[in-house]
Design a protein around this motif. Sequence first.
Motif, PDB file in Angstrom:
ATOM      1  N   ARG A  86      10.236   2.329   1.283  1.00 44.15           N
ATOM      2  CA  ARG A  86       9.827   2.400   2.681  1.00 44.15           C
ATOM      3  C   ARG A  86      10.997   2.194   3.614  1.00 44.15           C
TER       4      ARG A  86
ATOM      5  N   ARG B 104       0.841  -1.206   0.000  1.00 42.35           N
ATOM      6  CA  ARG B 104       0.000   0.000   0.000  1.00 42.35           C
ATOM      7  C   ARG B 104       0.870   1.247   0.000  1.00 42.35           C
ATOM      8  N   ARG B 105       0.650   2.104  -0.955  1.00 41.42           N
ATOM      9  CA  ARG B 105       1.341   3.390  -1.005  1.00 41.42           C
ATOM     10  C   ARG B 105       0.294   4.452  -1.289  1.00 41.42           C
ATOM     11  N   SER B 106       0.572   5.672  -0.895  1.00 44.41           N
ATOM     12  CA  SER B 106      -0.331   6.773  -1.220  1.00 44.41           C
ATOM     13  C   SER B 106      -0.189   7.088  -2.703  1.00 44.41           C
TER      14      SER B 106
ATOM     15  N   TRP C 238      -4.969   8.728   1.773  1.00 38.61           N
ATOM     16  CA  TRP C 238      -5.620   9.393   2.928  1.00 38.61           C
ATOM     17  C   TRP C 238      -5.112  10.821   2.941  1.00 38.61           C
TER      18      TRP C 238
HETATM   19  C1  FMN Z   1      -3.811  11.535   9.209  1.00 40.03           C
HETATM   20  C2  FMN Z   1      -3.139  11.571   7.856  1.00 40.03           C
HETATM   21  C3  FMN Z   1      -3.308  12.679   7.053  1.00 40.03           C
HETATM   22  C4  FMN Z   1      -2.690  12.754   5.815  1.00 40.03           C
HETATM   23  N1  FMN Z   1      -2.882  13.855   5.038  1.00 40.03           N
HETATM   24  C5  FMN Z   1      -2.249  13.970   3.876  1.00 40.03           C
HETATM   25  C6  FMN Z   1      -2.423  15.122   3.068  1.00 40.03           C
HETATM   26  O1  FMN Z   1      -3.194  16.017   3.406  1.00 40.03           O
HETATM   27  N2  FMN Z   1      -1.740  15.205   1.915  1.00 40.03           N
HETATM   28  C7  FMN Z   1      -0.881  14.222   1.518  1.00 40.03           C
HETATM   29  O2  FMN Z   1      -0.245  14.361   0.462  1.00 40.03           O
HETATM   30  N3  FMN Z   1      -0.738  13.077   2.224  1.00 40.03           N
HETATM   31  C8  FMN Z   1      -1.398  12.941   3.390  1.00 40.03           C
HETATM   32  N4  FMN Z   1      -1.269  11.793   4.119  1.00 40.03           N
HETATM   33  C9  FMN Z   1      -0.547  10.648   3.546  1.00 40.03           C
HETATM   34  C10 FMN Z   1       0.867  10.598   3.995  1.00 40.03           C
HETATM   35  O3  FMN Z   1       1.543  11.726   3.572  1.00 40.03           O
HETATM   36  C11 FMN Z   1       1.488   9.309   3.459  1.00 40.03           C
HETATM   37  O4  FMN Z   1       0.867   8.226   4.049  1.00 40.03           O
HETATM   38  C12 FMN Z   1       2.979   9.287   3.713  1.00 40.03           C
HETATM   39  O5  FMN Z   1       3.611  10.225   2.910  1.00 40.03           O
HETATM   40  C13 FMN Z   1       3.606   7.928   3.478  1.00 40.03           C
HETATM   41  O6  FMN Z   1       3.379   7.506   2.175  1.00 40.03           O
HETATM   42  P1  FMN Z   1       2.759   6.055   1.902  1.00 40.03           P
HETATM   43  O7  FMN Z   1       1.288   6.172   2.305  1.00 40.03           O
HETATM   44  O8  FMN Z   1       2.949   5.800   0.444  1.00 40.03           O
HETATM   45  O9  FMN Z   1       3.472   5.082   2.766  1.00 40.03           O
HETATM   46  C14 FMN Z   1      -1.882  11.686   5.369  1.00 40.03           C
HETATM   47  C15 FMN Z   1      -1.734  10.559   6.185  1.00 40.03           C
HETATM   48  C16 FMN Z   1      -2.338  10.506   7.417  1.00 40.03           C
HETATM   49  C17 FMN Z   1      -2.166   9.276   8.275  1.00 40.03           C
END
Ligand code: FMN
Length: 199
Positions: free
Chosen positions: A184, A15-17, A142
């Motif tokens: 990661r 899972r990645r954003s 998210w």
């Molecule tokens: C509570 C929460 C709020 C987040 N809000 C944002 C956001 O507004 N914009 C964004 O680009 N990423 C947001 N993220 C995602 C994180 O930036 C992201 O999970 C992190 O960079 C790690 O990347 P990955 O999900 O690929 O592991 C949020 C994550 C969490 C848990």
Amino acid sequence: MVITRMDLFEAIASRRSIARLGEPAPDDEQLRRILAAAACAPDHGELRPFRFTVLRGPGLVAFGNVLEDAYLARCADRGVEPMAAKADKERTKLGRAPLVVVLSAVRSMSATVPWEEQVAACAAAAQNALLAATALGFGSMWRTGEVCYDGRVKTALGLRQEDAMVGFLYFGTPLPDGRVRRPRVTDLDGLVQEWIPDH
Ligand SMILES: Cc1cc2nc3c(=O)[nH]c(=O)nc-3n(C[C@H](O)[C@H](O)[C@H](O)COP(=O)(O)O)c2cc1C
């Protein structure tokens, strides 16, 4: 319906954003599975604080107007001139995915379960939703931002001011975004200690 058999650890690790998501989005049955997984999160006192607001199609577009209006109102509150580019972004940013679920925490007055734990249950629900989407083969992200702390947006969602918006969960099929992802960090250096009694 696509049934995948992704191992849990594989789903967690993969899972990645994903910033840009397109069609297809999860269909109704897939969305039901994603939200059912979310609602399986650990939930102290079984208060069921999770609320899901599904945005797609015309609803997704129209909610962009709510976000833009909220931005303009925040600027007015602060006595600052709104920026046209920022207003545009607020109006259009939900379009980064075909399906967005707003996850909110509805506050219960409980003698035993502090509000922080109700929000924590919703954060666990968010992760369950992201992992379920991953296991079904979808990309997700998210996101939060100032909108999550804006009372006008809460009102538009039918929430009370004491409730919380935990995040906007974006779902769809990954589109190329040209981003080079940092691998990661998987080591646990500095994160773990074993507590040992003095004697
Ligand atoms: C509570 C929460 C709020 C987040 N809000 C944002 C956001 O507004 N914009 C964004 O680009 N990423 C947001 N993220 C995602 C994180 O930036 C992201 O999970 C992190 O960079 C790690 O990347 P990955 O999900 O690929 O592991 C949020 C994550 C969490 C848990």
